[in-house]
Design a protein around this motif. Structure first.
Motif, short mmCIF file in Angstrom:
data_model
loop_
_atom_site.label_atom_id
_atom_site.label_comp_id
_atom_site.label_asym_id
_atom_site.label_seq_id
_atom_site.Cartn_x
_atom_site.Cartn_y
_atom_site.Cartn_z
N PRO A 111 0.82 -1.22 0.00
CA PRO A 111 0.00 0.00 0.00
C PRO A 111 0.85 1.27 0.00
O PRO A 111 1.87 1.35 0.70
N VAL A 112 0.43 2.25 -0.80
CA VAL A 112 1.05 3.57 -0.95
C VAL A 112 2.57 3.52 -1.11
O VAL A 112 3.28 4.43 -0.73
N SER A 113 3.08 2.46 -1.74
CA SER A 113 4.53 2.36 -1.96
C SER A 113 4.99 3.09 -3.21
O SER A 113 6.15 3.50 -3.31
N ALA A 114 4.08 3.27 -4.16
CA ALA A 114 4.41 4.01 -5.40
C ALA A 114 3.10 4.43 -6.04
O ALA A 114 2.17 3.62 -6.16
N LEU A 121 4.85 16.29 -8.40
CA LEU A 121 4.77 17.01 -7.14
C LEU A 121 6.11 17.68 -6.84
O LEU A 121 7.17 17.25 -7.33
N ALA A 122 6.08 18.70 -6.01
CA ALA A 122 7.30 19.43 -5.67
C ALA A 122 8.35 18.49 -5.06
O ALA A 122 9.55 18.61 -5.35
N ILE A 123 7.92 17.54 -4.24
CA ILE A 123 8.89 16.64 -3.60
C ILE A 123 9.56 15.75 -4.64
O ILE A 123 10.73 15.37 -4.50
N MET A 124 8.83 15.42 -5.71
CA MET A 124 9.44 14.62 -6.78
C MET A 124 10.55 15.40 -7.46
O MET A 124 11.63 14.86 -7.74
N ALA A 125 10.29 16.68 -7.74
CA ALA A 125 11.32 17.53 -8.34
C ALA A 125 12.53 17.65 -7.43
O ALA A 125 13.68 17.68 -7.89
N GLU A 126 12.30 17.70 -6.13
CA GLU A 126 13.42 17.79 -5.18
C GLU A 126 14.26 16.52 -5.21
O GLU A 126 15.49 16.58 -5.17
N GLN A 158 7.81 8.03 4.25
CA GLN A 158 8.48 9.21 3.72
C GLN A 158 8.72 9.06 2.23
O GLN A 158 8.83 7.94 1.71
N PRO A 159 8.79 10.18 1.51
CA PRO A 159 9.09 10.12 0.07
C PRO A 159 10.46 9.50 -0.16
O PRO A 159 11.43 9.82 0.54
N ALA A 160 10.53 8.59 -1.13
CA ALA A 160 11.75 7.82 -1.31
C ALA A 160 12.28 7.80 -2.74
O ALA A 160 13.46 7.50 -2.94
#
Length: 239
Positions: A111-114, A121-126, A158-160
């Motif tokens: 669940p919610v792994s990808a 999203l901004a976090i993806m760009a980071e 957390q974003p990974a």
């Protein structure tokens, strides 16, 4: 199923990771990459070329403010030899992998792994930026003109990871897969590949493919462990 060959994937690479423009100059296809990396900036031979034609390509790339850079595909042995004789060095040998998407969609993701997200999203760009994938490559993603999405990977709440996937006909290609260094070796990349395959299958693709430098030992090991097959190669020659 029969996987596409390397020759089948060359146009898919371009459709899913697009230059600003590509145009004919003599026997060459010249690409305007505007800083988006080798894949969108390298020239390729469309017809047979001679040493006299080399200066034509070099001048066209110079006019774009780009280094003289050529993609050498499986069919370009004569061009490869010519460029080597002119002092061009090999740059970034690449392997093309492909797999039947059904091999990666046979079990559910945690669940919610990808999850898909477009625009990114901004976090993806980071995450991409931390791995050297900056605005010029984000611009490549923006101009891709076929079904596409970003993928955000998560682990330990957390974003990974971030990745980009686009679909050209029956083939989807994943690009710019970047995992946060502190969260590697936890199965994040494997989950991202499975998420890409699920997205691809939902958009009518039967094959998932990618291009990776042959020197990236860990990535090549991952793709092989997922049952992906090397179907072709290319490299660059740089002046």
């Amino acid at each position: 199923m029969t996987l596409p060959s390397g020759a089948d994937l060359y146009p898919v690479v371009e459709a899913t990771w697009s230059p600003v423009r590509a145009f004919r100059v003599g026997p060459w296809m010249i690409r305007d990459g505007q800083g988006g990396g080798s894949r969108v900036s390298a020239a390729t031979a469309v017809d047979a070329v001679s040493l006299a034609d080399l200066a034509v390509a070099e001048a066209a790339m110079e006019d774009l403010g780009q280094q003289s850079l050529f993609m050498i595909r499986d069919c370009d042995d004569a061009l490869d030899e010519m460029l080597e004789a002119q002092g061009y060095a090999v740059k970034d040998p690449v392997a093309l992998y492909a797999v039947d998407v059904a091999r990666l969609t046979d079990e559910p993701l945690p669940p919610v792994s990808a999850m898909p997200a477009w625009p990114p999203l901004a976090i993806m760009a980071e995450i991409w930026k931390s791995g050297g994938i900056g605005p010029e490559r984000l611009a490549v993603m923006e101009r891709v003109n076929c079904p596409k999405t970003g993928l955000l990977g998560r682990i330990q709440d957390q974003p990974a990871a971030s990745a980009f996937v686009a679909c050209d006909g029956k083939v989807a290609m994943i690009h710019a897969l970047e995992v946060v260094p502190a969260l590697r070796r936890l199965g994040v990349a494997r989950n991202m590949m499975r998420a890409a395959a699920i997205w691809a299958q939902n958009h009518g693709a039967t094959t998932l493919a990618l291009a990776v430098t042959r020197s990236n030992v860990s990535a090549n090991a991952l793709y092989s462990s997922l049952g992906m097959t090397v179907v072709g190669y290319y490299h660059y020659r740089i002046k």
